[in-house]
Design a protein around this motif. Structure first.
Motif, PDB file in Angstrom:
ATOM      1  N   TYR A 119       7.860  -4.964  -0.134  1.00 31.80           N
ATOM      2  CA  TYR A 119       6.977  -4.418   0.896  1.00 31.80           C
ATOM      3  C   TYR A 119       7.584  -3.123   1.425  1.00 31.80           C
ATOM      4  O   TYR A 119       8.691  -3.103   1.950  1.00 31.80           O
ATOM      5  N   ARG A 120       6.859  -2.047   1.265  1.00 35.16           N
ATOM      6  CA  ARG A 120       7.255  -0.744   1.809  1.00 35.16           C
ATOM      7  C   ARG A 120       6.046  -0.098   2.447  1.00 35.16           C
ATOM      8  O   ARG A 120       4.904  -0.358   2.033  1.00 35.16           O
ATOM      9  N   VAL A 121       6.279   0.759   3.398  1.00 33.51           N
ATOM     10  CA  VAL A 121       5.183   1.450   4.079  1.00 33.51           C
ATOM     11  C   VAL A 121       5.118   2.896   3.619  1.00 33.51           C
ATOM     12  O   VAL A 121       6.135   3.575   3.499  1.00 33.51           O
ATOM     13  N   GLU A 126       0.722  -0.467   3.493  1.00 33.74           N
ATOM     14  CA  GLU A 126       1.714  -0.887   2.508  1.00 33.74           C
ATOM     15  C   GLU A 126       1.581   0.058   1.320  1.00 33.74           C
ATOM     16  O   GLU A 126       0.489   0.484   0.971  1.00 33.74           O
ATOM     17  N   ASN A 186      -1.950  -4.914   5.365  1.00 32.77           N
ATOM     18  CA  ASN A 186      -0.791  -4.180   5.871  1.00 32.77           C
ATOM     19  C   ASN A 186       0.135  -5.015   6.741  1.00 32.77           C
ATOM     20  O   ASN A 186       1.157  -4.518   7.203  1.00 32.77           O
ATOM     21  N   LYS A 188       2.988  -7.178   7.306  1.00 34.57           N
ATOM     22  CA  LYS A 188       4.191  -7.520   6.544  1.00 34.57           C
ATOM     23  C   LYS A 188       4.467  -9.011   6.542  1.00 34.57           C
ATOM     24  O   LYS A 188       4.973  -9.566   5.558  1.00 34.57           O
ATOM     25  N   ALA A 191       1.819 -10.554   4.008  1.00 34.77           N
ATOM     26  CA  ALA A 191       1.558  -9.852   2.740  1.00 34.77           C
ATOM     27  C   ALA A 191       2.077 -10.655   1.552  1.00 34.77           C
ATOM     28  O   ALA A 191       3.252 -11.020   1.504  1.00 34.77           O
ATOM     29  N   MET A 193       3.085 -10.125  -1.790  1.00 36.29           N
ATOM     30  CA  MET A 193       3.414  -9.029  -2.690  1.00 36.29           C
ATOM     31  C   MET A 193       3.342  -9.440  -4.164  1.00 36.29           C
ATOM     32  O   MET A 193       3.184  -8.585  -5.033  1.00 36.29           O
ATOM     33  N   ARG A 196      -0.103  -8.433  -4.857  1.00 30.39           N
ATOM     34  CA  ARG A 196      -0.534  -7.141  -4.315  1.00 30.39           C
ATOM     35  C   ARG A 196      -1.080  -6.188  -5.367  1.00 30.39           C
ATOM     36  O   ARG A 196      -2.097  -5.521  -5.145  1.00 30.39           O
TER      37      ARG A 196
END
Length: 322
Positions: A119-121, A126, A186, A188, A191, A193, A196
């Motif tokens: 998870y990164r913004v 995301e 979005n 976290k 989420a 992933m 995703r």
């Protein structure tokens, strides 16, 4: 798609080798420094395109890709390397602004994307959603007027191609039951992933179908908008995905990179019958059962409304391009 069909496609289907002449054309391929994008750009250059623009995040790698294409095709002065970072709305806008100065633009192949379990913004989402969905359509909708201008000036029908995937069928898309799909994606804390990338490809399918339908009804000069599945291919897309099962599956089943790139070239050459259609094995194919269901139609409208509102905030006036 069931496993039997997947295995047959991967192991026994031979995709048509591109032979159509692209003389005089200008073509943009994003994510073109490696993998499918690089090989598609190599085909377009080999097939006599006048200009092939590689949209890349890393300019040094883009220049290496350009050199590789020039060495194999023996054509110099055709390939240009342009900066494009889809994790940045500003970079995406600057890329389109530069494209507006082109003499003509016959096709845009939106191939760039990421697949990550982390998870990164990036910007206000995301990173997978920003890259694969929001910036992909920020670029696509901003560049539509240039494609239409080319179509009118040169009496052709340009193409906007979205590289999607058969994995859109693997997600149950639980986020659609929430009050705000993108806000939920979005979060976290919730989420998923592991799902995703699949969700991002489903969002592409839904939004492209709606976009194609609306542009067809707009009365503006036509641009063929289609989306495709290249199949499981050897590429750097899944470089962040680990695990021996995936590694073995790729080793045994993945298509050669050049073979998979033929699907990108086919979509950029395909006729008006492919407008709004999902292409797999270089043929019009039905997307997942969910996409064509009543629930899928409802989700498609919601995704259209939410993403369109987001795009309008990022680039005021963009939805008038539809």
């Amino acid at each position: 798609m069931d496993m039997r069909t997947f295995l047959y496609n991967q192991l026994f289907v031979t995709l048509p080798y591109p032979t159509a002449d692209h003389s005089g054309q200008t073509i943009i391929v994003t994510g073109a420094n490696v993998g499918l994008g690089l090989e598609a750009a190599r085909h377009f250059t080999r097939l006599n395109a006048e200009k092939v623009v590689l949209g890349v995040r890393n300019l040094e790698k883009g220049e290496a890709a350009k050199k590789s294409i020039e060495e194999t095709t023996k054509r110099k002065g055709v390939v240009e390397v342009w900066q494009l970072d889809l994790t940045s709305y500003q970079s995406t806008k600057q890329f389109v602004n530069r494209a507006e100065s082109l003499k003509r633009l016959d096709a845009v192949v939106e191939n760039a994307g990421i697949a990550t379990p982390e998870y990164r913004v990036a910007e206000d989402n995301e990173a997978t959603i920003t890259t694969n969905v929001v910036s992909t359509y920020l670029l696509g909708l901003m560049i539509l007027p240039k494609l239409r201008e080319t179509g009118t000036k040169f009496n052709i029908t340009p193409h906007l191609v979205i590289v999607s995937s058969e994995v859109h069928a693997r997600s149950s898309f639980p986020e659609r039951s929430s009050a705000n799909i993108f806000k939920t994606l979005n979060d976290k804390e919730t989420a998923n992933m592991a799902d995703r990338y699949n969700v991002s490809k489903l969002l592409e399918v839904l939004y492209t179908r709606e976009l194609a339908a609306r542009t067809k009804e707009s009365g503006k000069p036509q641009v063929i908008i289609n989306f495709l599945n290249p199949g499981l291919c050897h590429s750097s897309l899944a470089r962040e995905i680990e695990g021996w099962v995936f590694y073995i599956m790729k080793a045994l089943l993945a298509r050669p990179t050049e073979h998979g790139s033929r699907t990108l070239v086919h979509a950029a050459e395909a006729g008006s019958e492919t407008h709004g259609q999902y292409l797999s094995n270089c043929c019009i194919t039905e997307p997942s059962a969910f996409v064509t269901s009543k629930e899928g139609a409802e989700a498609q409208k919601r995704v259209w409304d939410e993403l369109s509102q987001k795009l309008e905030r990022i680039q005021p006036g963009i939805m008038a391009n539809v």
